[in-house]
Write an enzyme that holds these catalytic residues in place. Structure first.
Site, PDB file in Angstrom:
ATOM      1  N   LEU A  59       6.991  -8.149   6.347  1.00 31.86           N
ATOM      2  CA  LEU A  59       7.821  -7.400   5.410  1.00 31.86           C
ATOM      3  C   LEU A  59       6.884  -6.838   4.345  1.00 31.86           C
ATOM      4  CD1 LEU A  59      10.861  -9.850   4.894  1.00 31.86           C
ATOM      5  CD2 LEU A  59      10.810  -7.751   6.260  1.00 31.86           C
ATOM      6  N   ASP A  60       7.223  -5.669   3.813  1.00 32.08           N
ATOM      7  CA  ASP A  60       6.394  -5.068   2.760  1.00 32.08           C
ATOM      8  C   ASP A  60       6.401  -5.967   1.521  1.00 32.08           C
ATOM      9  OD1 ASP A  60       6.099  -2.920   4.456  1.00 32.08           O
ATOM     10  OD2 ASP A  60       7.755  -1.783   3.546  1.00 32.08           O
ATOM     11  N   GLN A  61       5.411  -5.761   0.664  1.00 29.92           N
ATOM     12  CA  GLN A  61       5.331  -6.637  -0.525  1.00 29.92           C
ATOM     13  C   GLN A  61       6.595  -6.536  -1.380  1.00 29.92           C
ATOM     14  OE1 GLN A  61       5.185  -5.942  -3.906  1.00 29.92           O
ATOM     15  NE2 GLN A  61       4.919  -3.728  -3.807  1.00 29.92           N
TER      16      GLN A  61
ATOM     17  N   THR B 104       9.656  -5.904  -0.270  1.00 31.33           N
ATOM     18  CA  THR B 104      10.870  -6.247   0.487  1.00 31.33           C
ATOM     19  C   THR B 104      11.159  -7.733   0.307  1.00 31.33           C
ATOM     20  OG1 THR B 104      10.369  -4.552   2.150  1.00 31.33           O
ATOM     21  CG2 THR B 104      11.903  -6.279   2.806  1.00 31.33           C
TER      22      THR B 104
ATOM     23  N   LYS C 109      12.001   2.404   5.456  1.00 27.18           N
ATOM     24  CA  LYS C 109      11.666   3.389   4.415  1.00 27.18           C
ATOM     25  C   LYS C 109      11.444   4.771   5.024  1.00 27.18           C
ATOM     26  CE  LYS C 109       9.709  -0.050   1.331  1.00 27.18           C
ATOM     27  NZ  LYS C 109       8.510  -0.819   1.000  1.00 27.18           N
TER      28      LYS C 109
END
Ligand code: URA
Length: 242
Positions: free
Chosen positions: A111-113, A115, A197
């Site tokens: 997961l992105d930082q 998220t 995104k």
């Protein structure tokens, strides 16, 4: 199984360190101190329990866990600008001797930082591969807060499929609905880089906040606070089986 082997397998350090912990009286089995590293225990017995420095630790042949990922953490062992999600786990989970090259549990996908939400981790390479395989189509549900109000055209395009810059094949949402003006619930069965995104951007909107609430049939429990982790039990794993 020898007691020092049990500790080693659960990530309490090198064999020598584990033997030392036992000899120095830091380890108890079924509530009783045990100072013999060679003591034989039945780790697979459901009643087996051990503690290290007073902290109870369950024996798990393989580790499967969920983390409520907070924002501001990277899913990497070598993070760049943000702390790693692995710092949220106790040292034994990061040190478990893994059959592969990297020790400890690994995140199942990233997961992105920025998220938040449900992140699975394991030291079982087959499980990680199975969960990540695009051919398995394990659904992942994302709660998205968008910058602009959503409209029917955007939802229709997300369902029909949008083309991202790295692949001419369109990617589509398995399900997509907008329970509120700027709240999108998106179900994906693939895991492309920044997929949510990029899909939202492709329909002319923008992600302001992103939270993963479900993988397969497993929901992020409401009582698992941000930054907390929990073991996955057999019933949880059954919910992940596609
Ligand atoms: N899609 C994204 O864009 N970011 C995530 O963290 C997960 C899915």
């Amino acid at each position: 199984m020898r007691l020092d082997d049990v500790l080693f397998s659960q990530g309490f350090g090198t064999r020598r360190l584990c033997a030392g912990l036992i000899e120095q009286g830091y380890v108890a089995v079924a509530g009783q101190p045990c100072t013999d590293p060679a003591a034989e225990v039945d780790a697979l017995d459901a009643a087996f329990a051990f503690s290290v420095q007073g902290e109870r630790w369950p024996y798990r042949a393989r580790a499967y866990l969920m983390l409520h990922k907070p924002t501001g953490h990277e899913c990497s062992h070598r993070p760049g600008a943000w702390p790693s999600v692995y710092t949220l786990l106790p040292p034994p989970l990061r040190q478990r001797p893994a059959p592969g090259k990297v020790a400890g549990v690994q995140a199942v996908g990233r997961l992105d930082q920025d998220t938040t939400g449900l992140l699975l981790l394991s030291d079982d390479g087959t499980f990680i591969h199975r969960m990540n395989s695009p051919r398995r189509h394990v659904p992942k549900v994302y709660e998205v807060t968008t910058r602009h109000p959503l409209d029917d055209r955007q939802l229709a395009r997300l369902r029909e499929g949008v083309v991202l810059d790295d692949d001419p094949k369109p990617v589509r949402a398995a399900a997509c609905e907008a329970p509120a003006e700027r709240h999108l619930v998106l179900t994906l069965t693939e895991g492309k880089y920044h997929q949510v995104k990029r899909m939202v951007a492709a329909v002319g909107n923008r992600v302001e906040a992103l939270h993963r609430s479900r993988i397969g049939g497993l929901y992020l429990p409401a009582d698992l606070a941000s930054g907390q982790w929990r073991w996955l039990e057999a019933a949880d794993l059954a919910l992940l089986a596609p």
